[in-house]
Motif scaffolding. Structure first.
Motif, mmCIF file in Angstrom:
data_model
loop_
_atom_site.group_PDB
_atom_site.id
_atom_site.type_symbol
_atom_site.label_atom_id
_atom_site.label_comp_id
_atom_site.label_asym_id
_atom_site.label_seq_id
_atom_site.Cartn_x
_atom_site.Cartn_y
_atom_site.Cartn_z
ATOM 1 N N PRO A 133 1.225 -1.483 0.156
ATOM 2 C CA PRO A 133 0.063 0.245 -0.118
ATOM 3 C C PRO A 133 0.491 1.404 0.016
ATOM 4 O O PRO A 133 0.452 2.239 -0.919
ATOM 5 N N HIS A 134 2.062 1.388 0.475
ATOM 6 C CA HIS A 134 2.592 2.444 0.703
ATOM 7 C C HIS A 134 3.439 3.374 -0.995
ATOM 8 O O HIS A 134 3.666 4.087 -0.942
ATOM 9 N N GLU A 135 2.989 2.350 -1.576
ATOM 10 C CA GLU A 135 3.870 2.303 -2.914
ATOM 11 C C GLU A 135 2.819 3.408 -3.431
ATOM 12 O O GLU A 135 3.172 4.117 -4.383
ATOM 13 N N LEU A 136 1.262 2.998 -3.250
ATOM 14 C CA LEU A 136 0.485 4.091 -4.012
ATOM 15 C C LEU A 136 -0.093 5.273 -3.510
ATOM 16 O O LEU A 136 -1.069 5.473 -3.475
ATOM 17 N N ASP A 137 0.163 5.056 -2.073
ATOM 18 C CA ASP A 137 -0.194 5.727 -1.152
ATOM 19 C C ASP A 137 -1.413 6.036 -1.168
ATOM 20 O O ASP A 137 -1.941 6.833 -0.001
ATOM 21 N N TRP A 138 -1.509 4.222 0.002
ATOM 22 C CA TRP A 138 -2.821 4.594 -0.013
ATOM 23 C C TRP A 138 -2.965 3.978 1.256
ATOM 24 O O TRP A 138 -4.037 4.003 1.611
ATOM 25 N N LEU A 139 -2.290 4.669 2.125
ATOM 26 C CA LEU A 139 -2.489 4.622 3.350
ATOM 27 C C LEU A 139 -3.111 5.726 4.216
ATOM 28 O O LEU A 139 -3.892 5.381 4.841
ATOM 29 N N ARG A 140 -3.150 6.269 2.900
ATOM 30 C CA ARG A 140 -3.890 7.954 2.658
ATOM 31 C C ARG A 140 -5.357 7.377 3.241
ATOM 32 O O ARG A 140 -6.630 8.338 4.240
ATOM 33 N N SER A 141 -6.497 6.579 2.551
ATOM 34 C CA SER A 141 -7.759 5.978 2.841
ATOM 35 C C SER A 141 -7.765 5.217 3.392
ATOM 36 O O SER A 141 -9.012 4.781 3.664
ATOM 37 N N ALA A 142 -6.795 3.766 3.023
ATOM 38 C CA ALA A 142 -7.560 2.117 3.766
ATOM 39 C C ALA A 142 -6.884 1.597 4.283
ATOM 40 O O ALA A 142 -7.398 0.030 4.534
ATOM 41 N N VAL A 143 -6.045 2.337 5.246
ATOM 42 C CA VAL A 143 -5.341 1.770 6.116
ATOM 43 C C VAL A 143 -5.214 2.257 7.727
ATOM 44 O O VAL A 143 -4.970 3.566 7.681
ATOM 45 N N HIS A 144 -5.117 1.446 8.626
ATOM 46 C CA HIS A 144 -5.832 2.121 9.905
ATOM 47 C C HIS A 144 -4.050 1.465 10.250
ATOM 48 O O HIS A 144 -4.375 0.510 11.094
ATOM 49 N N LEU A 145 -3.302 3.236 10.959
ATOM 50 C CA LEU A 145 -2.055 2.233 11.565
ATOM 51 C C LEU A 145 -2.024 1.755 12.983
ATOM 52 O O LEU A 145 -0.837 1.550 13.384
#
Length: 379
Positions: A238-250
C-alpha cells in the motif's frame, strides 16, 4: 453481459461491457466533474456479508478500522497477503443489516470464496450478488445533488462516499499536502437493482439524466492521484501507492499483512513509488497501461494508468523505482493504432515529465537511527 446503457445514442463500448464514451468524451468529462452526469459502472462486482459479526470479522482481516462503522457509513479497506502485498481493494457500505463490498468484476468471485472459507465459527454469511446489483458512479461537489436515487433495502441508502478526499483517521499521507488534487475528487458510488438499468437508460434518452463514459471518470481519477487495484501488481504494497491515506488504519491492531505495513512505514522505505506523468501529446498517441517507463535506455518502472484530461492533456500514473531521480527525463513507448483502432507495428517514444506523489523519502517515520555494522570504522 452488455449494459442496457450501451444502447444509448453515440455509445462506444469498452472492453468491460460498458461505454467508454457516448461520442463527446471531453464534454462528458466536464459534466462529470461538475456533478451533472452519472457513469455506468455496472461491469463491477458486489459481494454481501450479513450476520451480527460481520463488521468485527472484516475488521480483523483487512487493513481499515471498520468494527464500529455506523449504519449508512462507508469506508475503504484492503485485503493483503501475509507479506503485506495487495490482493483486493474493497469499498464498503454498511446499512445496519448487511455490509456491501463494491469491487472490480474480476475480484467478486475469488473475494467471496476467500471470505467464505474464513468464516469458521463467526456468525456471518457471504454471497456474490453481482448478478442482481449494479454500480453507478458520480462526482458530488458541494453544489451538486445525486442524479439517481440509490437503493435502500434496509432503510439506509446504498451510497459509498470515496474517502480519498481527505486523510482518514489512523491513516497517513506521503504526498505533499499542499496542492493535493484529492480535495476536488468528491466521488460516490451507488447501488441499484440491475433490473432497473433499462428504465435508467430511458431516463437518459428523455434528457432527464445525463451520462458520461468510463474514460471521463478514469481521467479525473488519474488527475486526483487516486489509486485503483489496476495500479498494483503482484509485488505492490500500500505504501507505494500512498494508499495508507484512505484504506489503512495504522494503529487498529493485528490483521493479515499488518507486520509489513508497520515495518515499512516506521522503519523502512517502500521499494517503489507512485508518480503522475505528464505525457507529450504532440504525437497524438497515448501509451497504454503496462508500458515500460524508461530513463534513457533503462527501464525504471511501469505505466499503470493513462488518460486524456480535459485540462491537463495526456497524463498517467506510473510506479517507478524509489531511487529514480525525481527530475529525470523519461519516455514511455506507445503503440500507434490505425484508423479502426487496431495496433500497428509502429512504436513511438512519448516524452514524460514526472510529478512526485510518493517521495523517495517515504517511510521510516519512527526516526530510529541506523546502528553501525559491527567492526565498521567511525569517521
Amino acid at each position: 453481459m452488455a449494459s442496457p446503457l450501451l444502447t444509448l445514442p453515440g455509445a462506444v463500448a469498452g472492453p468491460a461491457g460498458t461505454a467508454d464514451h457516448y461520442g463527446e468524451p471531453v464534454a462528458e468529462q466536464r459534466m462529470l466533474e461538475q456533478g451533472r452526469a452519472i457513469v455506468d459502472l455496472s461491469d463491477r462486482g458486489v459481494v454481501t456479508v450479513t450476520g451480527p459479526d460481520r463488521l468485527s470479522w472484516i475488521d480483523s482481516l483487512t487493513s481499515q478500522a471498520v468494527a464500529t462503522l455506523e449504519a449508512g457509513g462507508s469506508a475503504e479497506t484492503l485485503l493483503l497477503d501475509p507479506q503485506g502485498r495487495l490482493e483486493h481493494s474493497i469499498r464498503l457500505i454498511d446499512d445496519g443489516v448487511t455490509t456491501w463490498m463494491l469491487v472490480d468484476a474480476a475480484q467478486a468471485a475469488p473475494l467471496a470464496a476467500w471470505f467464505d472459507r474464513m468464516r469458521f465459527m463467526m456468525r456471518v454469511e457471504v454471497a456474490n450478488v453481482s448478478a442482481e446489483w449494479a454500480t453507478l458512479g458520480q462526482l458530488l461537489p458541494a453544489d451538486a445533488a445525486l442524479l439517481v436515487e440509490p437503493a435502500a433495502p434496509n432503510g439506509q441508502p446504498l451510497l459509498w462516499r470515496d474517502p480519498w478526499v481527505a486523510v482518514r483517521d489512523g491513516g497517513w499521507q506521503y504526498a505533499a499536502a499542499e496542492g493535493h488534487p484529492a480535495a476536488g475528487y468528491a466521488a460516490v458510488e451507488l447501488l441499484v437493482p440491475r433490473s432497473e438499468l433499462p428504465a435508467l437508460a430511458e431516463r437518459v434518452r428523455s434528457g432527464e439524466v445525463a451520462v458520461a463514459g468510463a474514460l471521463a471518470l478514469e481521467a479525473l481519477r488519474v488527475a486526483a492521484w487516486r489509486p485503483r487495484l489496476n495500479d498494483a501488481d503482484e509485488r505492490s504494497i500500500p505504501h507505494e501507492l500512498d494508499w495508507l491515506r484512505s484504506a489503512v488504519h495504522l494503529s487498529k491492531g493485528c490483521y493479515r499483512g499488518q507486520e509489513t505495513v508497520a515495518k515499512v512505514h516506521n522503519l523502512g522505505h517502500p521499494p517503489r513509488r507512485l508518480v503522475m506523468l505528464h505525457l507529450d501529446g504532440s504525437a497524438s498517441v497515448l501509451p497504454e497501461p503496462g508500458s515500460a517507463v524508461l530513463a534513457g535506455d533503462v527501464e525504471v518502472g511501469r505505466l499503470t494508468s493513462s488518460a486524456r484530461h480535459h485540462e491537463l492533456g495526456p497524463i498517467g500514473l506510473a510506479v517507478v523505482k524509489r531511487s529514480l531521480d525525481e527530475a529525470a527525463p523519461l519516455t514511455v513507448p506507445a503503440v500507434v493504432r490505425d484508423a479502426e483502432g487496431s495496433p500497428t507495428d509502429e512504436v513511438v517514444p512519448v516524452a514524460a515529465a514526472q510529478q512526485t506523489i510518493v517521495p523517495p523519502t517515504a517511510g521510516a517515520t519512527a526516526g530510529v537511527p541506523r546502528i553501525p555494522r559491527l567492526g565498521a570504522v567511525r569517521r
